[in-house]
Design an enzyme around this catalytic site. Structure first.
Site, PDB file in Angstrom:
ATOM      1  N   GLU A   1      -7.704   2.887   0.067  1.00  0.00           N
ATOM      2  CA  GLU A   1      -7.532   1.496  -0.362  1.00  0.00           C
ATOM      3  C   GLU A   1      -8.859   1.027  -0.957  1.00  0.00           C
ATOM      4  O   GLU A   1      -9.933   1.336  -0.425  1.00  0.00           O
ATOM      5  CB  GLU A   1      -7.162   0.616   0.836  1.00  0.00           C
TER       6      GLU A   1
ATOM      7  N   HIS B   1     -12.672  -0.868   6.336  1.00  0.00           N
ATOM      8  CA  HIS B   1     -11.873  -0.598   7.539  1.00  0.00           C
ATOM      9  C   HIS B   1     -11.206   0.757   7.481  1.00  0.00           C
ATOM     10  O   HIS B   1     -11.107   1.381   6.422  1.00  0.00           O
ATOM     11  CB  HIS B   1     -10.831  -1.704   7.780  1.00  0.00           C
TER      12      HIS B   1
ATOM     13  N   HIS C   1      -5.250   5.327   6.460  1.00  0.00           N
ATOM     14  CA  HIS C   1      -6.007   5.204   5.216  1.00  0.00           C
ATOM     15  C   HIS C   1      -7.439   4.749   5.489  1.00  0.00           C
ATOM     16  O   HIS C   1      -7.762   4.298   6.590  1.00  0.00           O
ATOM     17  CB  HIS C   1      -5.321   4.233   4.237  1.00  0.00           C
TER      18      HIS C   1
END
Lengths: 146, 146
Positions: free
Chosen positions: A136, A8, A87
């Site tokens: 992440e 994502h 992010h």
């Protein structure tokens, strides 16, 4: 390490309802998942599906709204009041091996692996060590995500 | 309009060789495409593939290095010297219909459709009208991208 799936793109938003209206009404999103609250991070989260050819879903958009002034996106939103790209989240097969990999590469790994928005283990790597991209790392969910 | 595939995430980088070393050696990218120069935008571009389950390729990472001081990422890099996420690019089936859609929605569409990095028609929509996300719209390539 081998580059994994882009799970994502995290987008910080000052107001979730305004953001959802944008993604639904302007961008044409058809599938927005149920709200998730992460108390530890002070976040309200909604995942938006994007389509992909030949697979169940493509990279998701993760909308992140702060629930308090010391949330994990509050500093970003003070610098970018309209919101923006916060992010990128990439998948790995083994979260502990990945944690060791980035640590050994001299990157500032932000804490130990812990449950992320869906309960699967994640950690973050400091953007200043990653070409300005807060990154992440997520252990690929064993079952399809909700 | 219906939300299309997330084609790529554009990342501005101050130096392409440093960025490629990061994506190859730290992130583990296996497929980096040949350099593309877009004179009009003053950009050197490299696309990095990310994997996807069940499809030929997932969302790509587009690395954007300025070739001159008035490139389309120079202002961003002055504000973010280490680089960072610059834009998201979504696919649409019809570039002219999408252009009319965003214009009618009151969004600042940045110019008419024109050939993008792969020669397929694109346009950008101002980030300030899109929740802080500079948004590129790309007509889905009729043939698989290189």
């Amino acid at each position: 390490m081998q580059l994994g799936r882009l799970n994502h793109v995290g987008i910080a938003v000052p107001d979730m309802e305004t953001a959802l209206a944008h993604w639904r009404d302007v961008m044409g999103a058809r599938c927005v998942h149920e709200p998730i609250v992460i108390e530890r991070a002070g976040l309200l989260i909604r995942f938006v599906d994007t389509p992909a050819d030949g697979s169940m879903h493509g990279t998701q958009v993760e909308l992140l709204q702060p629930l308090r002034e010391d949330s994990t996106v509050s500093e970003f939103l003070r610098a970018n009041p309209a919101g923006g790209q916060h992010h990128l989240c990439f998948e790995v097969p083994d979260i502990h091996a990945a944690h060791a990999w980035f640590t050994q590469a001299g990157k500032r790994v932000l804490g130990e692996p812990r449950p992320g928005a869906h309960g699967h283990p994640i950690f973050f790597v400091h953007g200043d060590d990653m070409g300005g991209v807060l990154t992440e790392i997520l252990e690929t969910p064993k079952e399809p995500q909700p």
